[in-house]
Motif scaffolding. Structure first.
Motif, PDB file in Angstrom:
ATOM      1  N   UNK A 185       0.494  -5.304  -5.011  1.00  0.00           N
ATOM      2  CA  UNK A 185       1.404  -7.169  -3.825  1.00  0.00           C
ATOM      3  C   UNK A 185       2.180  -7.490  -4.738  1.00  0.00           C
ATOM      4  N   UNK A 186       2.311  -7.814  -6.572  1.00  0.00           N
ATOM      5  CA  UNK A 186       3.021  -8.187  -7.014  1.00  0.00           C
ATOM      6  C   UNK A 186       4.171  -7.682  -7.492  1.00  0.00           C
ATOM      7  N   UNK A 195      -6.636  -8.809  -9.769  1.00  0.00           N
ATOM      8  CA  UNK A 195      -8.120  -9.423 -10.229  1.00  0.00           C
ATOM      9  C   UNK A 195      -7.826  -7.930  -9.443  1.00  0.00           C
ATOM     10  N   UNK A 196      -7.293  -7.413  -8.425  1.00  0.00           N
ATOM     11  CA  UNK A 196      -7.768  -6.319  -7.672  1.00  0.00           C
ATOM     12  C   UNK A 196      -6.241  -5.339  -7.910  1.00  0.00           C
ATOM     13  N   UNK A 197      -6.995  -3.997  -7.266  1.00  0.00           N
ATOM     14  CA  UNK A 197      -5.135  -3.291  -7.359  1.00  0.00           C
ATOM     15  C   UNK A 197      -4.172  -3.782  -6.549  1.00  0.00           C
ATOM     16  N   UNK A 198      -4.837  -4.025  -5.221  1.00  0.00           N
ATOM     17  CA  UNK A 198      -3.798  -4.215  -3.829  1.00  0.00           C
ATOM     18  C   UNK A 198      -3.143  -5.623  -5.013  1.00  0.00           C
ATOM     19  N   UNK A 199      -4.069  -6.223  -5.197  1.00  0.00           N
ATOM     20  CA  UNK A 199      -2.728  -7.427  -5.887  1.00  0.00           C
ATOM     21  C   UNK A 199      -1.591  -7.309  -6.709  1.00  0.00           C
ATOM     22  N   UNK A 229       0.543  -1.153  -0.019  1.00  0.00           N
ATOM     23  CA  UNK A 229      -0.253  -0.443  -0.100  1.00  0.00           C
ATOM     24  C   UNK A 229       0.874   1.282  -0.330  1.00  0.00           C
ATOM     25  N   UNK A 230       2.329   1.011   0.499  1.00  0.00           N
ATOM     26  CA  UNK A 230       3.303   2.213   0.669  1.00  0.00           C
ATOM     27  C   UNK A 230       3.792   2.512  -0.654  1.00  0.00           C
ATOM     28  N   UNK A 231       4.007   1.118  -1.346  1.00  0.00           N
ATOM     29  CA  UNK A 231       4.625   0.899  -2.143  1.00  0.00           C
ATOM     30  C   UNK A 231       4.953   2.173  -2.776  1.00  0.00           C
ATOM     31  N   UNK A 232       5.777   3.847  -3.718  1.00  0.00           N
ATOM     32  CA  UNK A 232       5.243   3.697  -4.870  1.00  0.00           C
ATOM     33  C   UNK A 232       5.021   3.563  -5.998  1.00  0.00           C
ATOM     34  N   UNK A 233       3.982   3.665  -6.750  1.00  0.00           N
ATOM     35  CA  UNK A 233       4.290   3.795  -8.124  1.00  0.00           C
ATOM     36  C   UNK A 233       4.040   5.134  -9.524  1.00  0.00           C
ATOM     37  N   UNK A 234       3.900   4.531 -10.087  1.00  0.00           N
ATOM     38  CA  UNK A 234       4.298   5.408 -11.817  1.00  0.00           C
ATOM     39  C   UNK A 234       2.798   6.250 -11.589  1.00  0.00           C
ATOM     40  N   UNK A 235       2.535   7.012 -12.583  1.00  0.00           N
ATOM     41  CA  UNK A 235       1.388   7.937 -12.577  1.00  0.00           C
ATOM     42  C   UNK A 235       0.976   6.917 -14.284  1.00  0.00           C
TER      43      UNK A 235
END
Length: 497
Positions: free
Chosen positions: A279-280, A272-276, A219-225
């Motif tokens: 997590x990947x 199947x989910x954003x959290x999934x 949940x805290x890991x940065x992601x890009x736009x």
């Protein structure tokens, strides 16, 4: 210049550039790589020759573009008469190769190396010499001798360790740890003579499970736009691939029966989910710490042997990984996440502090650079240019960089990539150029062109190819690709612009 410097070339598999502190990822747990970067030339924008394993490796080893070296798609063997760097460097050097080869007949000592320590058994059916097909790698034998049992049976009934099963092993038996220990032994044994050593590990390539999976909070890991964003307005190949990967989240489809997802792209993961997806991504980032462990073993060995000050250390990766950006996984894309990789080059007698090299560079320049640093002649046949004048501060890094996609081959088609639609689009060859002013043009004879302003649109979300204001830029950049094609003997068809 140091007297007959050693060369240690360390290569990970599928590691994108934004995974080290020097590229902005200060949250990553990679202390050894960060320490190496602190005393290295850090190339700000480094690109692979082709964003898939075998062609990229061919360029890294030969200094030739894939279309010249021969392996234009995965699993094509590098021809025996196409020399690699070990055959260009003089015989005063003792030469070792360890780890993933992926250029044919993996277990055979070849192409001028004195020490050969391969780690992959999955390609045995394609070996050109029948007697090699029943030979297992030293890494396999090490695991068996340590009490581990193969989990997979191959075509000949032989048991092998699948990539999925390897990731369940304790960290000391991971491929990266094995290679780090093997490299340390090589360094200690050969510290009194010049040596060149290539070390190539499988991590952080999928599957992404491993001993460090709890390192990051998804949940805290940065992601890009562009994370989980289907790239509307982009080429059809990118839209088709994104639609395939994103269908499991956006359309509620199960991927449990999708062999490509469960075996290759997302084994044991939930897409199947954003959290999934997050997590990947966290699992992938955690596996880079295995690479970091290996780097630490190697740099510590150089210090212990007393040769660190006389050794060039290079770290890079054969290509990146989309990791959900633009709605995709894996590689096979001109997007930065797949085509841009870390590139560190420690040259102690030139600098012992981090020196950021602005501009863009390609893997095509690695072989001529290492040849010049080691005091060897650079063959005229090489298609790259030595970076030594850049390292010495005598030149700025101002050059076009070219990346290619070769689609398919009469010799060997690509494996099934999830859907027939995806495979159809990926048969089409394409070419990309990144100019010194940081614009990127992607051309494909059967698909929509792409133009990105990497200065103002680093996530490549706004395709300007059809913008009338950019018409002259497209024409000029297309001319650069065609000149490069003429100079390198590239015959891939491209559209008129």
């Amino acid at each position: 210049m140091a007297d007959r410097p050693n060369i240690v070339f360390i290569m990970s598999d599928q590691q994108r550039s934004d995974t080290l502190a020097c590229y902005g990822a200060d949250y990553m747990k990679v202390p050894n790589l960060n320490a190496l970067a602190d005393r290295s030339f850090v190339f700000e924008n480094a690109y692979v020759a082709q964003p898939v394993c075998t062609p990229a490796r061919a360029t890294i080893m030969t200094g030739l573009y894939p279309h010249t070296a021969g392996p234009i798609v995965n699993k094509i063997h590098l021809p025996a008469d196409t020399p690699v760097i070990a055959e260009m460097i003089d015989d005063e050097y003792f030469k070792g190769y360890m780890g993933k080869w992926h250029l044919g007949n993996d277990v055979q000592v070849q192409h001028g190396f004195d020490v050969w320590n391969p780690t992959e058994d999955g390609h045995r059916e394609a070996y050109t010499k029948a007697e090699l097909r029943y030979e297992m790698t030293p890494y396999h034998n090490h695991l068996v001798a340590s009490g581990h049992e193969p989990d997979s049976t191959q075509w000949d009934g032989t048991g092998v360790f699948s990539a999925d099963a390897r990731q369940d092993l304790p960290k000391e038996f991971q491929m990266a740890h094995y290679l780090g220990d093997s490299a340390a032994e090589f360094i200690e044994e050969n510290k009194d003579r010049p040596f060149i050593l290539y070390v190539s590990t499988f991590e952080p390539h999928s599957p992404y499970n491993g001993p460090y999976m709890d390192f990051y909070d998804p949940a805290e890991l940065p992601v890009g736009d562009a994370f989980l964003e289907v790239p509307e307005g982009a080429s059809r190949v990118n839209r088709v691939r994104a639609n395939y990967f994103m269908q499991f989240m956006l359309e509620g489809k199960s991927h449990a029966d999708d062999e490509y997802m469960t075996r290759y792209a997302a084994a044991r993961e939930d897409v199947t989910t954003e959290m999934g997806w997050r997590t990947l991504r966290a699992h992938y980032m955690a596996n880079i710490t295995l690479v970091d462990d290996m780097v630490g073993k190697i740099t510590d060995a150089l210090e212990k042997a007393g040769v660190a000050d006389n050794t060039v250390v290079v770290f890079t990766s054969e290509h990146g990984d989309m990791m959900g950006d633009h709605g995709m996984l894996e590689k096979r894309s001109f997007y930065e996440e797949a085509s841009k990789v870390p590139l560190l080059m420690a040259v102690p007698w030139l600098s012992n502090e981090q020196t950021v090299v602005e501009g863009s560079v390609g893997h095509i320049d690695l072989v001529p650079t290492l040849l010049e640093l080691s005091g060897n002649d650079v063959p005229d046949s090489l298609q790259g240019t030595s970076l030594v004048p850049v390292l010495k501060g005598e030149q700025a890094l101002e050059r076009d960089v070219f990346v290619q996609w070769n689609g398919t081959s009469d010799e060997l088609p690509d494996r099934f990539l999830g859907s027939r639609e995806v495979n159809r689009m990926l048969t089409l060859p394409g070419r990309s150029v990144i100019t010194p002013d940081r614009w990127k043009l992607n051309l494909c004879a059967g698909d929509q062109g792409e133009l990105y302003d990497l200065n103002n649109d680093p996530y490549e979300r706004n395709n300007l190819y059809d913008d009338p204001a950019q018409r002259d830029r497209v024409i000029d950049m297309a001319a650069r690709i065609r000149i490069w094609q003429h100079e390198t003997g590239d015959t891939a068809p491209l559209p008129s612009v």
